[in-house]
Design an enzyme around this catalytic site. Sequence first.
Site, PDB file in Angstrom:
ATOM      1  CB  SER A 145      -0.836   0.008   1.276  1.00 18.48           C
ATOM      2  OG  SER A 145      -1.426   1.277   1.460  1.00 18.48           O
ATOM      3  CE1 TYR A 158      -3.378  -1.926   5.174  1.00 14.34           C
ATOM      4  CE2 TYR A 158      -2.547   0.258   4.626  1.00 14.34           C
ATOM      5  CZ  TYR A 158      -3.109  -0.939   4.235  1.00 14.34           C
ATOM      6  OH  TYR A 158      -3.402  -1.164   2.913  1.00 14.34           O
ATOM      7  CB  ALA A 160       4.221  -1.543  11.372  1.00 11.58           C
ATOM      8  CB  SER A 161       1.324  -4.902   8.418  1.00 15.70           C
ATOM      9  OG  SER A 161       0.427  -4.097   7.650  1.00 15.70           O
ATOM     10  CE  LYS A 162      -1.077  -3.791   3.218  1.00 18.28           C
ATOM     11  NZ  LYS A 162      -1.403  -5.019   2.474  1.00 18.28           N
TER      12      LYS A 162
HETATM   13  N1  LIG Z   1      -8.699  -0.471  -1.067  1.00 23.03           N
HETATM   14  C1  LIG Z   1      -7.646   0.333  -0.908  1.00 23.03           C
HETATM   15  O1  LIG Z   1      -7.782   1.575  -0.931  1.00 23.03           O
HETATM   16  C2  LIG Z   1      -6.262  -0.254  -0.756  1.00 23.03           C
HETATM   17  C3  LIG Z   1      -5.175   0.617  -0.913  1.00 23.03           C
HETATM   18  C4  LIG Z   1      -3.892   0.109  -0.758  1.00 23.03           C
HETATM   19  C5  LIG Z   1      -3.697  -1.224  -0.488  1.00 23.03           C
HETATM   20  N2  LIG Z   1      -4.769  -2.061  -0.343  1.00 23.03           N
HETATM   21  C6  LIG Z   1      -4.519  -3.472  -0.025  1.00 23.03           C
HETATM   22  O2  LIG Z   1      -5.174  -4.288  -0.946  1.00 23.03           O
HETATM   23  C7  LIG Z   1      -5.467  -5.557  -0.332  1.00 23.03           C
HETATM   24  C8  LIG Z   1      -6.924  -5.922  -0.631  1.00 23.03           C
HETATM   25  O3  LIG Z   1      -7.775  -4.977  -0.013  1.00 23.03           O
HETATM   26  P1  LIG Z   1      -9.197  -4.567  -0.620  1.00 23.03           P
HETATM   27  O4  LIG Z   1      -9.158  -3.127  -0.860  1.00 23.03           O
HETATM   28  O5  LIG Z   1      -9.584  -5.481  -1.701  1.00 23.03           O
HETATM   29  O6  LIG Z   1     -10.086  -4.772   0.697  1.00 23.03           O
HETATM   30  P2  LIG Z   1     -11.344  -5.727   1.018  1.00 23.03           P
HETATM   31  O7  LIG Z   1     -12.394  -5.532  -0.007  1.00 23.03           O
HETATM   32  O8  LIG Z   1     -11.671  -5.458   2.427  1.00 23.03           O
HETATM   33  O9  LIG Z   1     -10.748  -7.184   0.863  1.00 23.03           O
HETATM   34  C9  LIG Z   1      -9.868  -7.719   1.822  1.00 23.03           C
HETATM   35  C10 LIG Z   1      -9.741  -9.216   1.595  1.00 23.03           C
HETATM   36  O10 LIG Z   1      -8.842  -9.759   2.573  1.00 23.03           O
HETATM   37  C11 LIG Z   1      -9.443 -10.916   3.146  1.00 23.03           C
HETATM   38  N3  LIG Z   1      -8.959 -11.156   4.494  1.00 23.03           N
HETATM   39  C12 LIG Z   1      -8.982 -10.321   5.561  1.00 23.03           C
HETATM   40  N4  LIG Z   1      -8.500 -10.944   6.643  1.00 23.03           N
HETATM   41  C13 LIG Z   1      -8.161 -12.199   6.246  1.00 23.03           C
HETATM   42  C14 LIG Z   1      -7.611 -13.336   6.915  1.00 23.03           C
HETATM   43  N5  LIG Z   1      -7.319 -13.311   8.227  1.00 23.03           N
HETATM   44  N6  LIG Z   1      -7.400 -14.468   6.212  1.00 23.03           N
HETATM   45  C15 LIG Z   1      -7.696 -14.514   4.887  1.00 23.03           C
HETATM   46  N7  LIG Z   1      -8.215 -13.479   4.211  1.00 23.03           N
HETATM   47  C16 LIG Z   1      -8.449 -12.345   4.881  1.00 23.03           C
HETATM   48  C17 LIG Z   1     -10.945 -10.617   3.119  1.00 23.03           C
HETATM   49  O11 LIG Z   1     -11.710 -11.825   3.120  1.00 23.03           O
HETATM   50  P3  LIG Z   1     -12.469 -12.481   4.370  1.00 23.03           P
HETATM   51  O12 LIG Z   1     -13.026 -11.378   5.189  1.00 23.03           O
HETATM   52  O13 LIG Z   1     -13.472 -13.366   3.716  1.00 23.03           O
HETATM   53  O14 LIG Z   1     -11.409 -13.258   5.081  1.00 23.03           O
HETATM   54  C18 LIG Z   1     -11.065  -9.940   1.758  1.00 23.03           C
HETATM   55  O15 LIG Z   1     -11.185 -10.912   0.737  1.00 23.03           O
HETATM   56  C19 LIG Z   1      -5.150  -5.385   1.153  1.00 23.03           C
HETATM   57  O16 LIG Z   1      -3.916  -5.988   1.450  1.00 23.03           O
HETATM   58  C20 LIG Z   1      -5.045  -3.877   1.336  1.00 23.03           C
HETATM   59  O17 LIG Z   1      -4.161  -3.530   2.367  1.00 23.03           O
HETATM   60  C21 LIG Z   1      -6.054  -1.589  -0.471  1.00 23.03           C
END
Ligand SMILES: NC(=O)c1ccc[n+]([C@@H]2O[C@H](COP(=O)([O-])OP(=O)(O)OC[C@H]3O[C@@H](n4cnc5c(N)ncnc54)[C@H](OP(=O)(O)O)[C@@H]3O)[C@@H](O)[C@H]2O)c1
Length: 279
Positions: A145, A158, A160-162
């Site tokens: 991210s 967050y 820190a993890s990234k």
């Molecule tokens: N959207 C943004 O603005 C943005 C920006 C930068 C980076 N990102 C990164 O993009 C990635 C995807 O995010 P997204 O935007 O698509 O968000 P999202 O719609 O909330 O999707 C997150 C996904 O992660 C899964 N997840 C969460 N905890 C989990 C666990 N313990 N085990 C397995 N799966 C898990 C969720 O599925 P379940 O709940 O079914 O487990 C869901 O499929 C993330 O790493 C996020 O940090 C997002």
Amino acid sequence: MKETTGFREKVVIITGASSGIGKAVSLQLASEGACVSLAARNAERLQEIAQECNQLGGSAIAIPTDIADQQQCRNLITKTVEKFGRIDMLVNNAGFTVVDKFEDLQTLELFQRVMNVNFNGAVQCTYFALPHLKNTHGRIVNISSLGGIVPFPGNASYAASKAAMTGFSDSLRLELQDDQVSVTMIYPGAVVTKFQEHRLDKDGQVRGSDGGSLYTEDMMTADECAEIIIEAAKQRKREVVMKPGKISRWIKLISPSLLDKIIIERVKKIIEREAQESK
Ligand SMILES: NC(=O)c1ccc[n+]([C@@H]2O[C@H](COP(=O)([O-])OP(=O)(O)OC[C@H]3O[C@@H](n4cnc5c(N)ncnc54)[C@H](OP(=O)(O)O)[C@@H]3O)[C@@H](O)[C@H]2O)c1
């Protein structure tokens, strides 16, 4: 090691496939004819997406997995190989955030949970998939991210993890050069998904549907983000930094204190907008 190839009949594991970016990546790969192994906790959603993938011409398996659990990560890899016989790519995408000041956390449990999912989850899946990826000269794609490069206040766990994912990936890329396994880091900016709805506060409360109010029309869609991810994976790119990350990186190099001011101003505006929208 640059090369462009399609994903027809390639075996790809996508974590966080039940929603947002992971779902979009899964569907796009399936429409290219890939064999996709879908991981997330929500078994029902995964099953629905697996069906969509099959209808699009891919071959899909849904493997309910909590990636914070090492044994479940091992199971994800084992079941994928049992079903498809190989692994060509691992997309470490699953993640979530906790937004509140670090000092306001009641305990460290939430901080550790973010690290366990966003960072350890990716490490665990990579560890068990690696022997198979070496056999296929495969690809690892880690979804970080901009928050890992340019942290915002209220986002310490967050960020820190990234950032940890960056260190892990950069070291692994060098280790794997001779094995011809590529490691691609993706740094998305804001993408319209359920990410903000799924975020937790300091008490572990899910933000819920009003999290969507943080998104604006000019933000990237999950489909657009998935296209960029898949193209980067095809080309075995080292990293992709999405807007406005490149300029932020430069400002951070030249004048970190200026970047701090810009971030504080931006956060103030977000808080004001949220306050107006909640009236
Ligand atoms: N959207 C943004 O603005 C943005 C920006 C930068 C980076 N990102 C990164 O993009 C990635 C995807 O995010 P997204 O935007 O698509 O968000 P999202 O719609 O909330 O999707 C997150 C996904 O992660 C899964 N997840 C969460 N905890 C989990 C666990 N313990 N085990 C397995 N799966 C898990 C969720 O599925 P379940 O709940 O079914 O487990 C869901 O499929 C993330 O790493 C996020 O940090 C997002």
